[in-house]
Design a protein around this motif. Structure first.
Motif, mmCIF file in Angstrom:
data_model
loop_
_atom_site.group_PDB
_atom_site.id
_atom_site.type_symbol
_atom_site.label_atom_id
_atom_site.label_comp_id
_atom_site.label_asym_id
_atom_site.label_seq_id
_atom_site.Cartn_x
_atom_site.Cartn_y
_atom_site.Cartn_z
ATOM 1 N N GLU A 104 0.864 -1.165 0.000
ATOM 2 C CA GLU A 104 0.000 0.000 0.000
ATOM 3 C C GLU A 104 0.913 1.232 0.000
ATOM 4 O OE1 GLU A 104 -3.161 -0.269 -0.374
ATOM 5 O OE2 GLU A 104 -3.282 -2.442 -0.095
ATOM 6 N N LYS A 105 0.321 2.402 0.174
ATOM 7 C CA LYS A 105 1.123 3.611 0.239
ATOM 8 C C LYS A 105 2.086 3.540 1.422
ATOM 9 C CE LYS A 105 -2.450 6.248 0.461
ATOM 10 N NZ LYS A 105 -3.330 7.442 0.566
ATOM 11 N N ASP A 106 3.298 3.987 1.212
ATOM 12 C CA ASP A 106 4.290 4.007 2.278
ATOM 13 C C ASP A 106 5.096 5.304 2.136
ATOM 14 O OD1 ASP A 106 5.845 3.324 4.416
ATOM 15 O OD2 ASP A 106 7.027 1.807 3.366
ATOM 16 N N THR A 107 5.664 5.763 3.228
ATOM 17 C CA THR A 107 6.425 6.995 3.231
ATOM 18 C C THR A 107 7.753 6.788 3.934
ATOM 19 O OG1 THR A 107 4.358 8.256 3.359
ATOM 20 C CG2 THR A 107 6.390 9.451 3.817
ATOM 21 N N ILE A 108 8.816 7.266 3.321
ATOM 22 C CA ILE A 108 10.137 7.291 3.943
ATOM 23 C C ILE A 108 10.405 8.738 4.351
ATOM 24 C CG2 ILE A 108 12.608 6.912 3.625
ATOM 25 C CD1 ILE A 108 11.892 4.860 1.461
ATOM 26 N N PHE A 109 10.446 8.995 5.656
ATOM 27 C CA PHE A 109 10.710 10.332 6.153
ATOM 28 C C PHE A 109 12.216 10.528 6.266
ATOM 29 C CE2 PHE A 109 6.442 9.384 7.683
ATOM 30 C CZ PHE A 109 5.757 10.512 7.273
ATOM 31 N N ILE A 110 12.756 11.456 5.484
ATOM 32 C CA ILE A 110 14.192 11.709 5.472
ATOM 33 C C ILE A 110 14.531 12.770 6.519
ATOM 34 C CG2 ILE A 110 16.140 12.515 4.089
ATOM 35 C CD1 ILE A 110 14.621 11.563 1.605
ATOM 36 N N HIS A 111 15.568 12.504 7.300
ATOM 37 C CA HIS A 111 16.073 13.492 8.261
ATOM 38 C C HIS A 111 17.399 14.005 7.720
ATOM 39 C CE1 HIS A 111 17.996 15.041 11.942
ATOM 40 N NE2 HIS A 111 16.763 15.280 12.347
ATOM 41 N N LEU A 112 17.421 15.289 7.337
ATOM 42 C CA LEU A 112 18.594 15.880 6.694
ATOM 43 C C LEU A 112 19.054 17.075 7.516
ATOM 44 C CD1 LEU A 112 20.557 16.087 4.299
ATOM 45 C CD2 LEU A 112 18.794 17.368 3.069
ATOM 46 N N SER A 113 20.264 17.008 8.042
ATOM 47 C CA SER A 113 20.754 18.069 8.917
ATOM 48 C C SER A 113 22.101 18.601 8.425
ATOM 49 C CB SER A 113 20.911 17.537 10.349
ATOM 50 O OG SER A 113 21.837 16.453 10.380
ATOM 51 N N GLY A 114 22.450 19.788 8.920
ATOM 52 C CA GLY A 114 23.764 20.359 8.650
ATOM 53 C C GLY A 114 23.920 21.038 7.304
ATOM 54 N N ALA A 171 13.193 18.212 8.019
ATOM 55 C CA ALA A 171 12.106 17.425 7.441
ATOM 56 C C ALA A 171 11.707 17.939 6.060
ATOM 57 C CB ALA A 171 10.893 17.431 8.374
ATOM 58 N N ARG A 172 12.612 18.594 5.369
ATOM 59 C CA ARG A 172 12.280 19.184 4.065
ATOM 60 C C ARG A 172 11.878 18.113 3.047
ATOM 61 N NH1 ARG A 172 16.148 23.089 0.224
ATOM 62 N NH2 ARG A 172 15.038 22.645 -1.728
ATOM 63 N N PHE A 173 12.498 16.946 3.088
ATOM 64 C CA PHE A 173 12.264 15.923 2.065
ATOM 65 C C PHE A 173 11.648 14.655 2.650
ATOM 66 C CE2 PHE A 173 15.909 18.391 0.482
ATOM 67 C CZ PHE A 173 15.494 18.686 -0.808
ATOM 68 N N TYR A 174 10.798 14.019 1.848
ATOM 69 C CA TYR A 174 10.366 12.657 2.148
ATOM 70 C C TYR A 174 10.051 11.955 0.838
ATOM 71 C CZ TYR A 174 5.555 14.568 1.781
ATOM 72 O OH TYR A 174 4.399 15.197 1.365
ATOM 73 N N ALA A 192 -1.114 15.372 8.869
ATOM 74 C CA ALA A 192 -0.191 14.582 9.680
ATOM 75 C C ALA A 192 -0.614 14.696 11.132
ATOM 76 C CB ALA A 192 1.245 15.073 9.491
ATOM 77 N N LYS A 193 -0.571 13.586 11.850
ATOM 78 C CA LYS A 193 -0.883 13.621 13.272
ATOM 79 C C LYS A 193 -0.007 12.607 13.993
ATOM 80 C CE LYS A 193 -4.877 10.522 12.595
ATOM 81 N NZ LYS A 193 -6.321 10.374 12.804
ATOM 82 N N GLN A 194 0.354 12.949 15.230
ATOM 83 C CA GLN A 194 1.227 12.085 16.010
ATOM 84 C C GLN A 194 0.383 11.148 16.853
ATOM 85 O OE1 GLN A 194 4.556 13.968 17.739
ATOM 86 N NE2 GLN A 194 5.037 12.306 19.138
ATOM 87 N N ILE A 195 0.689 9.840 16.756
ATOM 88 C CA ILE A 195 0.027 8.816 17.547
ATOM 89 C C ILE A 195 1.111 8.118 18.350
ATOM 90 C CG2 ILE A 195 -1.422 6.761 17.511
ATOM 91 C CD1 ILE A 195 -2.447 7.629 14.783
ATOM 92 N N GLY A 196 1.197 8.464 19.619
ATOM 93 C CA GLY A 196 2.290 7.939 20.417
ATOM 94 C C GLY A 196 3.599 8.478 19.881
ATOM 95 N N GLY A 197 4.519 7.574 19.560
ATOM 96 C CA GLY A 197 5.803 7.989 19.007
ATOM 97 C C GLY A 197 5.833 7.978 17.495
ATOM 98 N N ILE A 198 4.673 7.778 16.853
ATOM 99 C CA ILE A 198 4.607 7.649 15.398
ATOM 100 C C ILE A 198 3.865 8.838 14.802
ATOM 101 C CG2 ILE A 198 3.813 6.220 13.473
ATOM 102 C CD1 ILE A 198 3.941 3.814 15.319
ATOM 103 N N VAL A 199 4.412 9.410 13.739
ATOM 104 C CA VAL A 199 3.718 10.454 12.990
ATOM 105 C C VAL A 199 3.025 9.791 11.800
ATOM 106 C CG1 VAL A 199 3.933 12.557 11.645
ATOM 107 C CG2 VAL A 199 5.353 12.227 13.682
ATOM 108 N N LYS A 200 1.698 9.889 11.767
ATOM 109 C CA LYS A 200 0.918 9.269 10.697
ATOM 110 C C LYS A 200 0.596 10.323 9.655
ATOM 111 C CE LYS A 200 -3.266 6.592 9.731
ATOM 112 N NZ LYS A 200 -4.515 6.035 10.304
ATOM 113 N N LEU A 201 1.055 10.099 8.433
ATOM 114 C CA LEU A 201 0.814 11.023 7.331
ATOM 115 C C LEU A 201 -0.236 10.432 6.411
ATOM 116 C CD1 LEU A 201 1.672 13.601 5.742
ATOM 117 C CD2 LEU A 201 3.292 12.135 4.523
ATOM 118 N N GLU A 202 -1.266 11.223 6.097
ATOM 119 C CA GLU A 202 -2.302 10.780 5.171
ATOM 120 C C GLU A 202 -2.417 11.819 4.063
ATOM 121 O OE1 GLU A 202 -5.770 10.451 7.590
ATOM 122 O OE2 GLU A 202 -5.284 8.416 8.265
#
Length: 206
Positions: A104-114, A171-174, A192-202
């Motif tokens: 199904e739909k899936d998202t890779i959240f990229i963390h880009l710093s510096g 969080a600029r890219f995903y 987007a909403k946070q459920i516990g430690g998970i951010v759910k993106l729809e």
């Protein structure tokens, strides 16, 4: 030289290697298992003289035996100075994220710093991800744009950071993964909403 590694423990501790734990010779024990598994390697390249040089990278690997939750099979990102690329999963930043192949739909959240005020190049190296209709898209939150990422082979995408803090947001890219869509997605809504430690993106596309 040997294989470098680090150990993560919940409550600290120590690991001791005795001299008689060592063996003579060498043998590859990690790389062969990665050869045939579907994967997406993402790296940041930056100008270095007359060519581009590698700044940092992360790896997403797919297999039916993996889980979306963070487990011992995932590799946590170690803190570092300069450019840092990781995958955000729950509240963890990972250097290696192992997850199921998407159905199904899936998202890779990229963390880009510096990031600094200059031009960079994303290089995405996809292997064994090709399947009828399966697509991947890099979403740039700063420019509100989408870029097709090949599911087999290398894709390079240039971008810049500037004095605007939003251009250097971690969080600029995903990446959106879709099992059966072969055209540029047109987003009609997103939340987007946070459920516990998970951010759910729809999101909804047309």
């Amino acid at each position: 030289s040997g294989q470098g590694f680090f150990v993560r423990g919940a409550n600290g501790g120590s690991v001791i290697f005795e001299e008689n734990d060592k063996i003579s010779g060498s043998r590859q024990v990690l790389r062969p298992s990665l050869i045939n598994k579907p994967m997406l390697r993402m790296t940041i390249l930056m100008p270095g003289g007359d060519s581009l040089m590698l700044a940092d990278g992360a790896l997403v690997q797919f297999d039916g035996s993996y889980r979306f939750e963070v487990t011992y099979e995932d590799g946590h990102k170690m803190p570092q100075a300069g450019i840092g690329v990781g995958v955000k999963n729950q509240n963890n930043i990972l250097a290696v994220d192992r997850r199921p192949i998407w159905k199904e739909k899936d998202t890779i959240f990229i963390h880009l710093s510096g990031l600094r005020n200059q031009t960079y190049v994303w290089e995405f190296d996809a292997r064994n991800l090709r399947s009828p209709g399966r697509t991947a898209w890099l979403i740039d939150n700063y420019h509100h744009s989408q870029h097709r990422v090949q599911t087999n082979g290398i894709t390079e995408i240039s971008f810049s950071a500037n004095s605007d803090p939003a251009s250097r947001d971690t969080a600029r890219f995903y990446i959106i993964l879709s099992p059966g869509r072969d055209q540029i997605p047109s987003f009609t809504s997103a939340s987007a909403k946070q459920i516990g430690g998970i951010v759910k993106l729809e999101w909804a596309v047309q």
